[in-house]
Design an enzyme around this catalytic site. Sequence first.
Site, PDB file in Angstrom:
ATOM      1  N   ILE A 185       2.507  -1.029   3.457  1.00  0.00           N
ATOM      2  CA  ILE A 185       1.530  -0.440   2.540  1.00  0.00           C
ATOM      3  C   ILE A 185       1.807  -0.885   1.107  1.00  0.00           C
ATOM      4  CG2 ILE A 185       0.472   1.699   1.725  1.00  0.00           C
ATOM      5  CD1 ILE A 185       0.010   1.091   4.680  1.00  0.00           C
ATOM      6  N   TYR A 186       3.063  -0.858   0.716  1.00  0.00           N
ATOM      7  CA  TYR A 186       3.429  -1.306  -0.632  1.00  0.00           C
ATOM      8  C   TYR A 186       3.016  -2.759  -0.843  1.00  0.00           C
ATOM      9  CZ  TYR A 186       6.338  -2.322  -4.717  1.00  0.00           C
ATOM     10  OH  TYR A 186       6.783  -2.703  -5.964  1.00  0.00           O
ATOM     11  N   SER A 187       3.340  -3.609   0.125  1.00  0.00           N
ATOM     12  CA  SER A 187       2.993  -5.022   0.041  1.00  0.00           C
ATOM     13  C   SER A 187       1.483  -5.210  -0.071  1.00  0.00           C
ATOM     14  CB  SER A 187       3.537  -5.747   1.278  1.00  0.00           C
ATOM     15  OG  SER A 187       3.149  -7.097   1.297  1.00  0.00           O
TER      16      SER A 187
END
Length: 305
Positions: A185-187
Amino acid sequence: MAHPIKFMKDLLIHSYVYHVAKPIDLHALAKTDWGAVTGCTHGIGRAYAEEMAKKGFNVLLIGRTPSKLEKTQTELSQEYPHLKFDVAEIDFTTSKQEDYEKAMKGKLEKVGFLVNNVGYVTNYPDTLLNQEYGLKDAWDTINVNIKGMVAMTYLGLQGMLPRNGGIIVNVTSAAGGMAFPYMAIYSMTKKAGVHFTSAMMREYPQIYFQNLVPGWVMTEMAKIREKRWHSVTTDEYAASAINTVGLIKETRGNWKNQLYFNLFFNGLPEEMAQKFWEKGMKEKKQENILYQQDLLNGIKNKLVK
């Protein structure tokens, strides 16, 4: 893998930016003497706010914790008594459109140099279904890293466009350079930030947009605790990064980060780079688990004593 000619061209361009070029007049580019930084009470944001002050900018400090904002405001006011430091409180994890508009009203309009720095990442890498706080982690990451950047850019542009100029630096991440397993999700959100910034450059050419892509910076969020040849402190990073504004529109912000990620992102075949970073994420997950266990053991030992 990057073409060798493109790879060398990139290194030469950044060698010029970091080691030869003179910093430009940021006040002329910003069209005002006010800057603003989100996520400004620690890490890269805190260091960048101080660098703005060193350049002679008054600074609007934007964050969610009143006590931390007041502490940062007091520290900077004492260090730079000839400048002004205003604060705006906003919780990027939960805020809606009207919350942003209310918090920024009468404050962001004066800003000509905006740094969208605030970011969110889970405590340690893991698979999607094993996130520490479940789906909430994903929602918070999206709210802060995507919605926060879009909202602040939208409101910032409303003040900059009448002056026909301004600076918006969007802080993304090396994690946006490829799909990061265990940080999916961060990526994803950081890749979205890259695309958003690139689109804004074309929609608003009169505004100077920069995609700032930190990597090995020693921050609490990144949990990089050991100094290595390619890692830098937040103070080192911000001092270097602010001097790239006006010179290049996408940068790692620091020569050490630039060299390292050019080698291990652009310099390797994609499949090899993917395996390299997947291995790194697994190690980081285990490292952080052990670190948290050490902290808990330390607390327990103190309680026993």
